[in-house]
Design a protein around this motif. Structure first.
Motif, mmCIF file in Angstrom:
data_model
loop_
_atom_site.group_PDB
_atom_site.id
_atom_site.type_symbol
_atom_site.label_atom_id
_atom_site.label_comp_id
_atom_site.label_asym_id
_atom_site.label_seq_id
_atom_site.Cartn_x
_atom_site.Cartn_y
_atom_site.Cartn_z
ATOM 1 N N THR A 275 -28.511 45.052 -6.127
ATOM 2 C CA THR A 275 -28.340 45.501 -4.747
ATOM 3 C C THR A 275 -27.011 46.241 -4.643
ATOM 4 O O THR A 275 -26.131 46.063 -5.484
ATOM 5 C CB THR A 275 -28.313 44.293 -3.777
ATOM 6 N N PRO A 276 -26.850 47.056 -3.611
ATOM 7 C CA PRO A 276 -25.571 47.760 -3.446
ATOM 8 C C PRO A 276 -24.382 46.820 -3.252
ATOM 9 O O PRO A 276 -23.244 47.192 -3.515
ATOM 10 C CB PRO A 276 -25.787 48.614 -2.198
ATOM 11 N N GLY A 277 -24.628 45.578 -2.814
ATOM 12 C CA GLY A 277 -23.547 44.637 -2.583
ATOM 13 C C GLY A 277 -23.094 43.877 -3.818
ATOM 14 O O GLY A 277 -22.055 43.216 -3.797
ATOM 15 N N ASN A 278 -23.876 43.974 -4.901
ATOM 16 C CA ASN A 278 -23.496 43.254 -6.115
ATOM 17 C C ASN A 278 -22.194 43.831 -6.676
ATOM 18 O O ASN A 278 -22.001 45.032 -6.687
ATOM 19 C CB ASN A 278 -24.606 43.348 -7.157
ATOM 20 N N SER A 279 -21.318 42.956 -7.099
ATOM 21 C CA SER A 279 -20.000 43.326 -7.648
ATOM 22 C C SER A 279 -19.106 43.989 -6.602
ATOM 23 O O SER A 279 -18.198 44.747 -6.944
ATOM 24 C CB SER A 279 -20.152 44.248 -8.871
ATOM 25 N N GLN A 280 -19.348 43.679 -5.338
ATOM 26 C CA GLN A 280 -18.557 44.280 -4.264
ATOM 27 C C GLN A 280 -17.853 43.247 -3.389
ATOM 28 O O GLN A 280 -16.947 43.588 -2.647
ATOM 29 C CB GLN A 280 -19.453 45.146 -3.360
ATOM 30 N N HIS A 281 -18.277 42.003 -3.455
ATOM 31 C CA HIS A 281 -17.753 40.971 -2.556
ATOM 32 C C HIS A 281 -16.929 39.937 -3.324
ATOM 33 O O HIS A 281 -16.644 40.119 -4.506
ATOM 34 C CB HIS A 281 -18.907 40.338 -1.786
ATOM 35 N N LEU A 282 -16.559 38.838 -2.661
ATOM 36 C CA LEU A 282 -15.694 37.841 -3.288
ATOM 37 C C LEU A 282 -16.324 37.209 -4.526
ATOM 38 O O LEU A 282 -15.655 37.012 -5.528
ATOM 39 C CB LEU A 282 -15.321 36.753 -2.280
ATOM 40 N N GLU B 202 -14.165 47.731 -17.826
ATOM 41 C CA GLU B 202 -15.480 47.565 -17.206
ATOM 42 C C GLU B 202 -15.698 48.557 -16.065
ATOM 43 O O GLU B 202 -16.826 48.963 -15.798
ATOM 44 C CB GLU B 202 -15.618 46.137 -16.668
ATOM 45 N N ASN B 203 -14.638 48.936 -15.403
ATOM 46 C CA ASN B 203 -14.748 49.856 -14.274
ATOM 47 C C ASN B 203 -14.409 51.294 -14.632
ATOM 48 O O ASN B 203 -14.192 52.123 -13.763
ATOM 49 C CB ASN B 203 -13.887 49.342 -13.119
ATOM 50 N N SER B 204 -14.399 51.574 -15.925
ATOM 51 C CA SER B 204 -14.209 52.953 -16.392
ATOM 52 C C SER B 204 -15.573 53.635 -16.485
ATOM 53 O O SER B 204 -16.597 52.966 -16.648
ATOM 54 C CB SER B 204 -13.525 52.957 -17.758
ATOM 55 N N GLY C 157 -19.888 50.022 -10.581
ATOM 56 C CA GLY C 157 -18.582 49.420 -10.802
ATOM 57 C C GLY C 157 -18.247 48.436 -9.699
ATOM 58 O O GLY C 157 -18.942 48.336 -8.693
ATOM 59 N N ASP C 158 -17.171 47.704 -9.922
ATOM 60 C CA ASP C 158 -16.746 46.687 -8.968
ATOM 61 C C ASP C 158 -15.867 47.288 -7.882
ATOM 62 O O ASP C 158 -15.176 48.280 -8.111
ATOM 63 C CB ASP C 158 -15.889 45.623 -9.675
ATOM 64 N N SER C 159 -15.877 46.645 -6.708
ATOM 65 C CA SER C 159 -14.838 46.950 -5.734
ATOM 66 C C SER C 159 -13.542 46.336 -6.270
ATOM 67 O O SER C 159 -13.569 45.451 -7.133
ATOM 68 C CB SER C 159 -15.183 46.351 -4.364
ATOM 69 N N ILE C 160 -12.424 46.789 -5.763
ATOM 70 C CA ILE C 160 -11.143 46.225 -6.197
ATOM 71 C C ILE C 160 -11.084 44.745 -5.843
ATOM 72 O O ILE C 160 -10.624 43.925 -6.645
ATOM 73 C CB ILE C 160 -9.969 47.004 -5.585
ATOM 74 N N LEU C 161 -11.593 44.383 -4.670
ATOM 75 C CA LEU C 161 -11.621 42.979 -4.261
ATOM 76 C C LEU C 161 -12.418 42.140 -5.257
ATOM 77 O O LEU C 161 -11.956 41.094 -5.713
ATOM 78 C CB LEU C 161 -12.220 42.845 -2.858
ATOM 79 N N ASN C 162 -13.611 42.586 -5.613
ATOM 80 C CA ASN C 162 -14.452 41.832 -6.537
ATOM 81 C C ASN C 162 -13.795 41.724 -7.906
ATOM 82 O O ASN C 162 -13.794 40.658 -8.529
ATOM 83 C CB ASN C 162 -15.834 42.473 -6.655
ATOM 84 N N SER C 163 -13.228 42.805 -8.384
ATOM 85 C CA SER C 163 -12.576 42.804 -9.685
ATOM 86 C C SER C 163 -11.379 41.850 -9.702
ATOM 87 O O SER C 163 -11.187 41.089 -10.661
ATOM 88 C CB SER C 163 -12.129 44.227 -10.044
ATOM 89 N N ALA C 164 -10.580 41.874 -8.641
ATOM 90 C CA ALA C 164 -9.441 40.953 -8.553
ATOM 91 C C ALA C 164 -9.925 39.509 -8.511
ATOM 92 O O ALA C 164 -9.349 38.630 -9.171
ATOM 93 C CB ALA C 164 -8.591 41.276 -7.320
ATOM 94 N N MET C 165 -11.004 39.265 -7.776
ATOM 95 C CA MET C 165 -11.548 37.911 -7.716
ATOM 96 C C MET C 165 -12.119 37.490 -9.063
ATOM 97 O O MET C 165 -12.056 36.301 -9.415
ATOM 98 C CB MET C 165 -12.599 37.801 -6.609
#
Length: 193
Positions: free
Chosen positions: A52-59, A105-107, A125-133
């Protein structure tokens, strides 16, 4: 002068470095053009969808257990290569590895590889929030592994792998396999979800 001040200061320093590494990761991802949060404009505690578009985007999402397992594995690695090192030194090593992976991973090269070789057909790719989490969850896994018996850490890793494998047809093992050596039969099985 207090003779225990220096060891305490050294321990504080090594516990502060992982935070600096996380900040560098976040800033680097910003300069890579990653989005801060989901383009949907809001933040969820958990994204239940996989493709889904939300995968790898949230906490958190179904790949969060993989990052906790990273922490388990990196704790073991730190114990092997830094036997005389402090907890903070081992956590610094773990955070450095995880942050490097998150940047890779986000390259574009890895994002394209995921799209071509894994079940992540629309992965952007991940959002910055998801990647930091992801890095925070790795650190939590590391902390757990440092306190729990080895048998319990291994048992939880196996449960995470089996559970996510069953529920979403993906897990850390399959993710690594498909990224490194794609198997068409596994890709077809994962796509049938």
């Amino acid at each position: 002068m207090n003779p225990t001040a220096k060891p305490h200061q050294a321990a504080s320093f090594w516990l502060f470095i992982p935070l600096i590494i996380l900040i560098v990761q976040v800033v680097a991802e910003h300069f890579m053009g990653r989005i801060w949060i989901c383009s949907c404009g809001y933040i969820k505690l958990f994204e239940p969808g996989v493709n889904t578009p939300g995968n790898s985007q949230h906490l958190a999402d179904w790949y969060t257990p993989s990052h906790i397992i990273h922490g388990f594995l990196f704790y073991g690695l730190g114990w092997l290569v830094l036997r005389k090192g402090s907890f903070g030194q081992r956590l610094t090593l773990a955070t450095l590895i995880e942050a490097a992976w998150e940047l890779l991973e986000n390259s574009p090269i890895i994002i394209d590889r995921y799209r071509d070789s894994t079940m992540a057909v629309g992965y952007a790719g991940d959002s910055i929030l998801n990647s930091a989490m992801d890095t925070v969850f790795m650190a939590l896994g590391f902390l757990f592994a440092s306190r729990a018996p080895i048998w319990l850490t291994i048992a939880i890793a196996l449960v995470f792998e089996l559970l996510t494998g069953y529920l979403i047809r993906d897990n850390l093992t399959l993710n690594v396999l498909m990224l490194v050596w794609p198997v068409d039969a596994i890709k077809a099985w994962q796509g049938a979800l």
